[in-house]
Motif scaffolding. Structure first.
Motif, short mmCIF file in Angstrom:
data_model
loop_
_atom_site.label_atom_id
_atom_site.label_comp_id
_atom_site.label_asym_id
_atom_site.label_seq_id
_atom_site.Cartn_x
_atom_site.Cartn_y
_atom_site.Cartn_z
N LEU A 273 0.86 -1.17 0.00
CA LEU A 273 0.00 0.00 0.00
C LEU A 273 0.90 1.22 0.00
O LEU A 273 1.79 1.35 0.85
CB LEU A 273 -0.91 0.02 1.22
CG LEU A 273 -1.82 1.26 1.34
CD1 LEU A 273 -2.93 1.20 0.31
CD2 LEU A 273 -2.42 1.39 2.74
N LEU A 274 0.68 2.12 -0.95
CA LEU A 274 1.52 3.31 -1.10
C LEU A 274 0.79 4.53 -0.57
O LEU A 274 -0.40 4.71 -0.81
CB LEU A 274 1.86 3.50 -2.58
CG LEU A 274 2.69 4.73 -2.95
CD1 LEU A 274 4.12 4.58 -2.41
CD2 LEU A 274 2.71 4.92 -4.47
N VAL A 275 1.51 5.38 0.16
CA VAL A 275 0.98 6.63 0.68
C VAL A 275 1.79 7.78 0.07
O VAL A 275 3.00 7.85 0.25
CB VAL A 275 1.06 6.70 2.22
CG1 VAL A 275 0.41 7.99 2.73
CG2 VAL A 275 0.40 5.48 2.85
N LEU A 276 1.11 8.65 -0.68
CA LEU A 276 1.76 9.80 -1.29
C LEU A 276 1.26 11.09 -0.67
O LEU A 276 0.07 11.20 -0.32
CB LEU A 276 1.46 9.85 -2.80
CG LEU A 276 1.89 8.66 -3.65
CD1 LEU A 276 1.39 8.85 -5.09
CD2 LEU A 276 3.40 8.50 -3.64
N ASP A 277 2.13 12.08 -0.52
CA ASP A 277 1.69 13.41 -0.13
C ASP A 277 0.93 14.00 -1.31
O ASP A 277 1.46 14.08 -2.43
CB ASP A 277 2.89 14.28 0.22
CG ASP A 277 2.49 15.71 0.55
OD1 ASP A 277 1.97 15.93 1.65
OD2 ASP A 277 2.68 16.57 -0.33
N ALA A 278 -0.29 14.42 -1.09
CA ALA A 278 -1.14 14.86 -2.20
C ALA A 278 -0.63 16.14 -2.85
O ALA A 278 -0.85 16.35 -4.05
CB ALA A 278 -2.58 15.05 -1.73
N LYS A 279 0.05 16.98 -2.10
CA LYS A 279 0.53 18.24 -2.67
C LYS A 279 1.74 18.02 -3.57
O LYS A 279 1.76 18.46 -4.73
CB LYS A 279 0.86 19.23 -1.56
CG LYS A 279 1.30 20.60 -2.10
CD LYS A 279 1.59 21.59 -0.98
CE LYS A 279 2.01 22.95 -1.57
NZ LYS A 279 2.31 23.92 -0.49
#
Length: 485
Positions: free
Chosen positions: A449-455
């Motif tokens: 599962l990947l978590v990216l900073d949306a900005k």
């Protein structure tokens, strides 16, 4: 997932519904998966073969069955009782969560344990044969959705309905029991209703696209006898126009102005919003119906299927629908007055408005926005990059104002739908994170599962799982505490 005993499904959308959940707790991620215990699942497992038909896979009776059993199977497919194998999306009605597809069935689930709790038939509450997988929600907790009623009392119509939020007094009452019909839109053809997967909603309007991609009901009734799937009964009519209906949310009545554009197929709305006397409608559109075909499992197994086949390329299209009256406007004049789009709406001799969209970008699908901006002017969209291939190899953040995009990709990795999660009390539209489950084909490496900073669209974290993931369709983020509300 795609095989039961010695039988196999033909289409990727047909496989047995497998639910996934990722739970964030105390700095850790807990992964669960579980097959939906639908009647379809139970019957298939009991028979040790596929016995319930899906859209792209027709199930035929065991040759060893007697004549009566085969005759009953035939009659069940002539007036089909569709599958309850709800593998398309997770939705919320009232306080409850449901797995859904596009038939008249949904399955109530426990979002924490993924236990299947109850099968629900829409027809118990509304005369609907098909219901979309993408409802809308308002701030009060009400849910809005659409379905098709086929030849009910001699009429085929599209039905917009509302499932009210649950109150304390009816917390033990099924949410669907309080369903309200908001509006009905007559179908252009009694036995050829339009296929649709989603719709748009703003504070004042619903947006429904009646496209020339249709279900041929008569062909569906004879599909089993002819040895073909129900999917083969979907027909695209490229010589017909696409109608865009605007329905007033307060009155339930459709605007008198008729909006139309050329033939196209839309599965996913991006967003819609009102701006300076215009309705802006953003969608992902196709020029033909080849997209469904690319997901047949035999096609996916073909060499080079990951690098692209000669299928239709998607386009992110923006339409502008003038909300003001066209009285006094000359034939041939463009009524669109806003400056940030090249979309047009030209008055024709029959007083209809011909819409031409602006194409913002191409090769994208499965759009997601910050849902707090649903029905409002948005700037950012998170999407899968698909090109002309069936499976995404990267995801992207698209800026509708600057037309710039930033992508995430990794060698031999296939990300699923990007899901935006807003930061609590965030002040910016892109203040949050983007989640996506990733199938990792690199030897010896786990899926994650990947978590990216949306900005910035930079990686924040990843959580590896000790089992194989599958590319999923759609997901639903549930904030901590909501399942027990």
């Amino acid at each position: 997932m795609f095989s039961v005993g010695e039988t196999s499904y033909h289409h990727w959308f047909d496989g047995m519904a497998l639910m996934h959940s990722f739970t964030f707790k105390d700095g850790e991620v807990i992964y669960r998966s579980r097959y939906l215990r639908s009647d379809t699942y139970k019957e298939n497992m009991a028979a040790k073969r596929i016995v319930v038909s899906e859209m792209g896979t027709m199930a035929y009776p065991d040759p060893g069955k007697n004549f009566i059993s085969r005759a009953v199977t035939f009659l069940n497919h002539t007036v089909p009782d569709f599958t309850d194998n709800c593998g398309s999306n997770i939705i919320k009605y009232g306080k409850d969560y449901y797995a859904t597809c596009e038939t008249n069935y949904i399955q109530k689930i426990d979002p924490l344990t993924l236990e299947t709790l109850e099968k629900v038939d829409y027809r118990k509450y509304l005369p609907l044969n098909l219901v979309i997988s993408h409802p809308h929600y308002d701030k009060q907790g009400n849910t809005y959705s659409m379905g098709t009623s086929i030849a009910e009392k001699g009429k085929t119509k599209y039905v917009l309905f509302k499932v009210p939020a649950s109150s304390q007094k009816d917390k033990d009452t099924p949410a669907m029991k309080n369903v309200e019909v908001i509006s009905t839109v007559p179908c252009r053809s009694l036995l050829s209703p339009s296929y649709y997967h989603s719709f748009g909603m703003t504070d004042n309007y619903f947006i429904f696209i009646e496209q020339p991609f249709k279900l041929d009901i008569l062909k569906m009734a004879t599909a089993y006898m002819r040895g073909v799937s129900w999917a083969s009964c979907l027909k695209y009519c490229p010589d017909e126009n696409t109608l865009i209906h605007l329905i007033d949310r307060r009155t339930g009545k459709e605007l008198e102005t008729m909006f139309y554009t050329g033939a196209m197929i839309v599965y996913h709305h991006v967003n819609a919003f009102e701006d300076n006397g215009h309705m802006i409608v953003d969608v992902i559109a196709y020029e033909d119906n080849s997209t469904y075909d690319m997901f047949y499992l035999e096609k996916l197994k073909e060499p080079g299927s990951d690098s692209g086949n000669p299928y239709c390329k998607t386009a992110y299209k923006r339409f502008a629908l003038p909300l003001q009256s066209d009285k006094g406007i000359a034939v041939g004049e463009d009524l669109v007055k806003i400056k940030y789009t090249t979309a047009s709406a030209v008055k024709k001799k029959d007083s209809k408005l011909l819409l031409q969209p602006e194409v913002l970008c191409q090769g994208v699908e499965i759009p997601k926005i910050n849902y707090d901006y649903n029905g409002k002017k948005h700037q950012f969209v998170y999407m899968s990059c698909v090109g002309t291939s069936a499976m995404a190899t990267k995801i992207m953040k698209y800026d509708t104002e600057t037309k710039k995009m930033v992508e995430w990709s990794e060698v031999n990795c296939g990300p699923s739908e990007p899901v935006f999660v807003p930061r609590p009390n965030g002040e910016r539209e892109d203040d949050g994170v983007v989640l996506t489950s990733v199938v990792n084909s690199n030897p010896g490496q786990a899926d994650f599962l990947l978590v990216l900073d949306a900005k910035s669209f930079k990686e924040v974290a990843r959580a590896y799982v000790s089992t194989g993931l599958h590319v999923d369709l759609h997901g639903y983020f549930i904030p901590h505490g909501n399942p027990s509300d």
